[in-house]
Scaffold this active site. Structure first.
Site, short mmCIF file in Angstrom:
data_model
loop_
_atom_site.label_atom_id
_atom_site.label_comp_id
_atom_site.label_asym_id
_atom_site.label_seq_id
_atom_site.Cartn_x
_atom_site.Cartn_y
_atom_site.Cartn_z
CD GLU A 86 18.06 8.59 7.21
OE1 GLU A 86 18.24 8.68 8.43
OE2 GLU A 86 18.26 9.52 6.42
CB SER A 110 17.28 2.96 4.19
OG SER A 110 17.35 4.35 4.34
CE LYS A 134 13.81 -0.07 6.27
NZ LYS A 134 13.15 -0.97 5.32
CE1 TYR A 160 13.02 3.28 7.77
CE2 TYR A 160 15.01 4.51 7.22
CZ TYR A 160 13.95 3.71 6.84
OH TYR A 160 13.83 3.33 5.52
CB THR A 182 -0.94 0.03 1.22
OG1 THR A 182 -0.13 -0.10 2.41
CG2 THR A 182 -1.96 -1.10 1.20
P1 NAP Z 1 5.91 3.94 2.68
O1 NAP Z 1 5.22 4.66 1.59
O2 NAP Z 1 5.96 4.52 4.05
O3 NAP Z 1 5.29 2.46 2.74
C1 NAP Z 1 5.55 1.59 3.79
C2 NAP Z 1 4.64 0.41 3.68
O4 NAP Z 1 4.87 -0.49 4.78
C3 NAP Z 1 3.14 0.74 3.71
O5 NAP Z 1 2.46 -0.10 2.83
C4 NAP Z 1 2.77 0.42 5.16
O6 NAP Z 1 1.41 0.14 5.35
C5 NAP Z 1 3.62 -0.84 5.35
N1 NAP Z 1 3.80 -1.20 6.77
C6 NAP Z 1 4.18 -0.43 7.79
N2 NAP Z 1 4.22 -1.13 8.94
C7 NAP Z 1 3.86 -2.40 8.62
C8 NAP Z 1 3.67 -3.58 9.35
N3 NAP Z 1 3.91 -3.63 10.68
N4 NAP Z 1 3.28 -4.70 8.70
C9 NAP Z 1 3.04 -4.68 7.37
N5 NAP Z 1 3.19 -3.57 6.60
C10 NAP Z 1 3.58 -2.45 7.23
O7 NAP Z 1 7.45 3.65 2.27
P2 NAP Z 1 8.13 3.64 0.81
O8 NAP Z 1 8.67 5.01 0.56
O9 NAP Z 1 7.22 3.00 -0.15
O10 NAP Z 1 9.39 2.71 1.09
C11 NAP Z 1 9.33 1.31 0.87
C12 NAP Z 1 10.45 0.63 1.65
O11 NAP Z 1 11.72 1.14 1.23
C13 NAP Z 1 10.41 0.84 3.15
O12 NAP Z 1 10.92 -0.33 3.76
C14 NAP Z 1 11.38 1.99 3.40
O13 NAP Z 1 11.88 1.94 4.71
C15 NAP Z 1 12.42 1.68 2.36
N6 NAP Z 1 13.17 2.82 1.82
C16 NAP Z 1 12.51 3.91 1.33
C17 NAP Z 1 13.22 4.95 0.77
C18 NAP Z 1 12.53 6.16 0.20
O14 NAP Z 1 13.20 7.18 0.01
N7 NAP Z 1 11.25 6.07 -0.14
C19 NAP Z 1 14.62 4.88 0.70
C20 NAP Z 1 15.26 3.73 1.18
C21 NAP Z 1 14.53 2.70 1.72
P3 NAP Z 1 0.32 1.34 5.56
O15 NAP Z 1 -0.02 1.83 4.17
O16 NAP Z 1 -0.79 0.66 6.22
O17 NAP Z 1 0.98 2.40 6.38
O1 F7E Z 2 13.59 14.18 5.36
C1 F7E Z 2 14.54 17.48 6.57
C2 F7E Z 2 14.83 16.31 7.47
O2 F7E Z 2 11.61 12.83 6.02
C3 F7E Z 2 14.60 14.65 4.49
C4 F7E Z 2 12.57 7.95 4.13
O3 F7E Z 2 11.96 7.51 2.93
O4 F7E Z 2 14.59 8.58 2.97
C5 F7E Z 2 13.55 9.06 3.80
O5 F7E Z 2 14.08 9.58 5.02
C6 F7E Z 2 15.32 15.81 5.18
C7 F7E Z 2 15.80 15.53 6.59
O6 F7E Z 2 13.37 11.87 4.44
C8 F7E Z 2 11.22 18.68 7.41
O7 F7E Z 2 15.37 16.73 8.71
C9 F7E Z 2 13.18 19.53 7.11
O8 F7E Z 2 17.09 16.03 6.77
O9 F7E Z 2 11.85 13.59 3.60
P1 F7E Z 2 12.48 13.12 4.84
P2 F7E Z 2 14.53 11.09 5.21
O10 F7E Z 2 14.54 11.37 6.66
O11 F7E Z 2 15.78 11.37 4.45
C10 F7E Z 2 15.36 7.51 3.53
C11 F7E Z 2 16.40 7.11 2.52
C12 F7E Z 2 14.54 6.41 4.03
O12 F7E Z 2 14.94 5.25 4.02
C13 F7E Z 2 13.30 6.78 4.78
O13 F7E Z 2 12.39 5.67 4.83
O14 F7E Z 2 14.43 16.90 5.27
N1 F7E Z 2 13.29 18.19 6.90
N2 F7E Z 2 11.92 19.85 7.44
C14 F7E Z 2 12.09 17.64 7.07
N3 F7E Z 2 11.67 16.36 6.94
C15 F7E Z 2 10.37 16.10 7.17
N4 F7E Z 2 9.91 14.83 7.03
N5 F7E Z 2 9.47 17.09 7.52
C16 F7E Z 2 9.85 18.40 7.66
O15 F7E Z 2 9.05 19.26 7.99
#
Ligand code: NAP
Ligand code: F7E
Length: 325
Positions: free
Chosen positions: A127, A125, A154, A150, A10
């Site tokens: 991160e 990630s 990971k 987080y 989702t």
């Molecule tokens: P997202 O939009 O936040 O989606 C996370 C998904 O995980 C949602 O479907 C959520 O369900 C589901 N989920 C959360 N807790 C769960 C649980 N306990 N059991 C089963 N499902 C659960 O994240 P995304 O951006 O698509 O990222 C996908 C994956 O890549 C994640 O593992 C994230 O940590 C990783 N990642 C993301 C990024 C990025 O920049 N987007 C970068 C590096 C790694 P609900 O819809 O119900 O909340």
């Molecule tokens: O923040 C700054 C914040 O929450 C990016 C996830 O998909 O990518 C994501 O994590 C930056 C940070 O992404 C706000 O402090 C400023 O420096 O969009 P973000 P993230 O933390 O980089 C990694 C690769 C993942 O794996 C994660 O799942 O933006 N920032 N002001 C803010 N961030 C948020 N969210 N909200 C603010 O108001």
């Protein structure tokens, strides 16, 4: 016909990966958790495809996941489900570890014990690099120094995936993906918060956009491009780890300037810096070295400005629609 099971179906990535696999004639089953509201907005359009369906399960309930695997018998499992918000992981650290670390170890253990032929993808990630002391761009030999529950959750899952691969010979792959965005990005991540905020400001429905640290820098790609990369790594003969990134880095402030200018507005008039959105620890700088996956032929098709433009246009259209109806 190949069968793929996707956790996190989702979410942003789950929806694009499902589309990609369906276009490649896979049968796709997504695992979704029960929530008190509908959480299928990103995948509703897929149910009309006879090769797509979902079942309930939760990563913190390993029996629920094992039951779905037993019934569906996938060839490939993509573990995308996670508590994915870095700042919120400080508020719910235990749940973050249960979902993001114990969830994957449950699946890996199932594969090891019951069907070692299943291929496994772990959504790792950037991160995990956190406040690394290595020089950018960060490749697979850079130091991991996570800055949040987080990032730590990971990193543990990353090593467990490697350990199950090396120790038991499983086809278990880590994709270390740098930030990737799209119009389907969650509304509380910074890029979407900016584009959605601008759309509401233009409509007269929001006066100020409250943000945290706008000095940090990120290497932003498009989720669609990154889903092509993870599918590619799962089709290799040997399992391995890969980094997926564009190699270009920009600050949040640059993204703000670009998006507000696109909308014909001066960001300084609308943005308020609010301590509430700062994190106890910050990850100041991310830039990835994706040369290894590029050797397999992968290239990003979008650059950061094209992504932000697409997101902004989409949010403006969306806000127009909801306030018209
Ligand atoms: P997202 O939009 O936040 O989606 C996370 C998904 O995980 C949602 O479907 C959520 O369900 C589901 N989920 C959360 N807790 C769960 C649980 N306990 N059991 C089963 N499902 C659960 O994240 P995304 O951006 O698509 O990222 C996908 C994956 O890549 C994640 O593992 C994230 O940590 C990783 N990642 C993301 C990024 C990025 O920049 N987007 C970068 C590096 C790694 P609900 O819809 O119900 O909340
Ligand atoms: O923040 C700054 C914040 O929450 C990016 C996830 O998909 O990518 C994501 O994590 C930056 C940070 O992404 C706000 O402090 C400023 O420096 O969009 P973000 P993230 O933390 O980089 C990694 C690769 C993942 O794996 C994660 O799942 O933006 N920032 N002001 C803010 N961030 C948020 N969210 N909200 C603010 O108001």
């Amino acid at each position: 016909m190949k069968r793929a099971l996707i956790t996190g179906v989702t979410g942003q990535d789950g929806s694009y990966l499902s589309e990609l696999l369906l276009s490649k004639k896979y049968k796709v089953l997504g695992i979704m958790r029960r929530t008190s509201h509908f959480n299928t907005a990103r995948i509703n359009h897929l149910y009309k495809n006879k090769n797509f369906d979902t079942e309930y399960g939760d990563l913190v309930d390993p029996i629920s996941i094992a039951n779905v695997i037993d019934r569906f018998k996938p060839d490939e499992i993509y573990n995308l489900g996670a508590m994915s918000h870095v700042r919120i992981s400080f508020d719910v650290p235990r749940f973050t570890l249960e979902t993001n670390t114990l969830g994957p170890v449950g699946i890996l253990e199932y594969i090891h014990q019951h069907n070692p032929k299943i291929k496994y993808y772990q959504a790792s990630s950037s991160e995990m690099f956190g406040a690394t002391r290595s020089k950018p761009p960060f490749g697979l030999s850079a130091e991991f120094r996570p800055q949040s529950p987080y990032g730590t959750s990971k990193l543990a899952a990353f090593h467990l995936t490697r350990i199950y691969r090396e120790g038991y010979g499983l086809f278990a792959v880590n994709g270390i993906l740098f930030n990737h965005e799209s119009p389907r990005r969650g509304e509380t991540f910074v890029t979407r918060k900016i584009t959605r905020g601008i759309a509401l400001i233009l409509k007269g429905k929001m006066k100020k956009l409250r943000l945290g640290n706008i000095e940090s820098k990120r290497d932003w790609g498009h989720s669609k491009d990154y889903m092509r990369a993870i599918h590619l790594m799962m089709q290799q003969e040997k399992p391995d780890d890969y980094i997926v990134a564009t190699g270009e880095t920009h600050s949040i402030k640059e993204a703000l300037e670009f998006c507000f200018k696109e909308a014909g507005l001066n960001w300084k008039k609308y943005v308020v810096i609010d301590k509430k959105f700062f994190r106890p620890n910050e990850v100041p700088y991310l830039q990835g070295d994706s040369s290894k996956i590029r050797k397999l032929g992968w290239r990003p098709r979008y650059n950061w400005k094209e992504i932000l433009k697409e997101m902004l246009e989409n949010d403006i259209k969306y806000v127009e629609e909801i306030f018209e109806s």
